[in-house]
Design a protein around this motif. Structure first.
Motif, PDB file in Angstrom:
ATOM      1  N   ASP A  38     -55.208 -26.002 -19.927  1.00 48.40           N
ATOM      2  CA  ASP A  38     -53.835 -25.910 -20.428  1.00 48.40           C
ATOM      3  C   ASP A  38     -53.410 -24.460 -20.300  1.00 48.40           C
ATOM      4  N   TYR A  39     -52.175 -24.235 -19.890  1.00 56.33           N
ATOM      5  CA  TYR A  39     -51.669 -22.868 -19.801  1.00 56.33           C
ATOM      6  C   TYR A  39     -50.267 -22.813 -20.389  1.00 56.33           C
ATOM      7  N   SER A  40     -49.934 -21.668 -20.944  1.00 51.93           N
ATOM      8  CA  SER A  40     -48.603 -21.471 -21.520  1.00 51.93           C
ATOM      9  C   SER A  40     -48.290 -19.983 -21.555  1.00 51.93           C
ATOM     10  N   ILE A  41     -46.999 -19.690 -21.457  1.00 51.90           N
ATOM     11  CA  ILE A  41     -46.543 -18.299 -21.539  1.00 51.90           C
ATOM     12  C   ILE A  41     -46.484 -17.903 -23.007  1.00 51.90           C
ATOM     13  N   MET A  42     -46.972 -16.709 -23.314  1.00 49.93           N
ATOM     14  CA  MET A  42     -46.917 -16.177 -24.673  1.00 49.93           C
ATOM     15  C   MET A  42     -45.642 -15.341 -24.788  1.00 49.93           C
ATOM     16  N   THR A  52     -40.366 -17.652 -16.101  1.00 47.97           N
ATOM     17  CA  THR A  52     -41.203 -18.802 -15.744  1.00 47.97           C
ATOM     18  C   THR A  52     -42.269 -18.345 -14.756  1.00 47.97           C
ATOM     19  N   ILE A  53     -43.313 -19.136 -14.669  1.00 49.59           N
ATOM     20  CA  ILE A  53     -44.420 -18.795 -13.775  1.00 49.59           C
ATOM     21  C   ILE A  53     -44.678 -19.924 -12.785  1.00 49.59           C
ATOM     22  N   ALA A  71     -42.586 -23.019 -14.439  1.00 50.71           N
ATOM     23  CA  ALA A  71     -43.257 -23.594 -15.609  1.00 50.71           C
ATOM     24  C   ALA A  71     -43.354 -22.560 -16.725  1.00 50.71           C
ATOM     25  N   THR A  72     -43.290 -23.042 -17.941  1.00 54.76           N
ATOM     26  CA  THR A  72     -43.587 -22.200 -19.101  1.00 54.76           C
ATOM     27  C   THR A  72     -44.858 -22.701 -19.780  1.00 54.76           C
ATOM     28  N   VAL A  73     -45.109 -23.999 -19.659  1.00 49.39           N
ATOM     29  CA  VAL A  73     -46.359 -24.599 -20.123  1.00 49.39           C
ATOM     30  C   VAL A  73     -46.783 -25.648 -19.104  1.00 49.39           C
ATOM     31  N   GLY A  74     -48.047 -25.976 -19.113  1.00 54.02           N
ATOM     32  CA  GLY A  74     -48.526 -27.013 -18.206  1.00 54.02           C
ATOM     33  C   GLY A  74     -50.009 -27.218 -18.350  1.00 54.02           C
ATOM     34  N   GLN A  75     -50.518 -28.148 -17.580  1.00 61.92           N
ATOM     35  CA  GLN A  75     -51.946 -28.414 -17.593  1.00 61.92           C
ATOM     36  C   GLN A  75     -52.369 -28.977 -16.244  1.00 61.92           C
ATOM     37  N   PHE A  76     -53.649 -28.837 -15.971  1.00 61.10           N
ATOM     38  CA  PHE A  76     -54.207 -29.464 -14.779  1.00 61.10           C
ATOM     39  C   PHE A  76     -55.576 -30.014 -15.118  1.00 61.10           C
ATOM     40  N   ALA A  77     -55.955 -31.051 -14.394  1.00 58.61           N
ATOM     41  CA  ALA A  77     -57.246 -31.704 -14.597  1.00 58.61           C
ATOM     42  C   ALA A  77     -57.725 -32.240 -13.258  1.00 58.61           C
ATOM     43  N   ASN A 104     -51.557 -17.691 -21.683  1.00 53.68           N
ATOM     44  CA  ASN A 104     -52.739 -18.199 -22.359  1.00 53.68           C
ATOM     45  C   ASN A 104     -53.304 -19.341 -21.517  1.00 53.68           C
ATOM     46  N   LEU A 105     -54.560 -19.210 -21.112  1.00 51.27           N
ATOM     47  CA  LEU A 105     -55.210 -20.236 -20.294  1.00 51.27           C
ATOM     48  C   LEU A 105     -56.426 -20.755 -21.053  1.00 51.27           C
ATOM     49  N   ASP A 106     -56.395 -22.042 -21.380  1.00 48.37           N
ATOM     50  CA  ASP A 106     -57.518 -22.695 -22.059  1.00 48.37           C
ATOM     51  C   ASP A 106     -58.228 -23.553 -21.022  1.00 48.37           C
ATOM     52  N   TRP A 107     -59.363 -23.061 -20.521  1.00 49.78           N
ATOM     53  CA  TRP A 107     -60.078 -23.648 -19.378  1.00 49.78           C
ATOM     54  C   TRP A 107     -61.339 -24.311 -19.914  1.00 49.78           C
TER      55      TRP A 107
END
Length: 199
Positions: A38-42, A52-53, A71-77, A104-107
């Motif tokens: 999950d990733y999001s801009i702080m 945006t990124i 994107a401002t938030v997102g996820q990949f799987a 913020n990247l939660d890997w």
């Protein structure tokens, strides 16, 4: 041993993405491992602007596994198809100017991707039994990673031995060429000096 622990890891990192440029994170992962992120801009550092990124995740062979823009938030799987370095790159793609953004990247990899609450409800286990199940899965992941490391070590040893033998043959060949050139030079100089009647 770092790779053995990699399948048990869930890491959240903050990346400072520059205004013009790319920030990348890579992780060496073996094949058939589940990856969630999950990733999001702080926005704490940018309370008035909302940039945006763009995000691109690639496999070791360059295949695009995830691509997102604006994107401002997102996820990949994904589940890894091949072993190697998986790369996640972030860059600012909005027109808003600034000094960059923090992402913020939660890997999560392997064991850390499991939803233990759902497993506990489905199988009606809790407490010590649930913890034992977690430990069993962790031990299996460590065992698989040790087997992977052993295979990689064997491959590296084979490559090292081949390289060593090639270098040895190249050294022998170089020495032979040097000796042959030296003999030819002596023969040529000897003929030259005889012609000039110096010998």
């Amino acid at each position: 041993m770092a790779l053995a622990v990699a399948s048990l890891r869930a890491e959240a990192v903050w990346l400072d993405v520059p205004q013009s440029g790319t920030k990348c994170v890579s992780e060496e992962i073996q094949s058939n491992v589940v990856v969630l992120a999950d990733y999001s801009i702080m926005y704490e550092s940018h309370p008035y602007s909302h940039p945006t990124i763009a995000v691109k995740v690639t496999s070791p062979y360059g295949n695009t596994l995830h691509h997102s823009e604006n994107a401002t938030v997102g996820q990949f799987a994904f589940t890894t198809a091949e072993a190697g370095n998986y790369l996640a790159c972030f860059w600012i793609d909005s027109a808003e100017k600034g000094s960059g953004v923090s992402v913020n990247l939660d890997w999560k990899i392997g064991f850390a991707t499991k939803d233990w609450d759902a497993i506990a409800k489905k199988e009606k286990i809790e407490g010590v039994e649930l913890e034992l199940r977690k430990l069993e899965v962790a031990v299996q992941a460590i065992h698989q990673n040790l087997i992977y490391l052993k295979e990689r070590e064997a491959q590296m040893r084979t490559v090292s031995e081949k390289t060593n033998s090639r270098v040895a043959w190249f050294s022998i060949l170089s020495l032979g060429v040097c000796i042959a050139v030296s003999i030819l030079q002596l023969w040529h100089l000897q003929g030259f000096f005889r012609k000039k009647k110096l010998i």
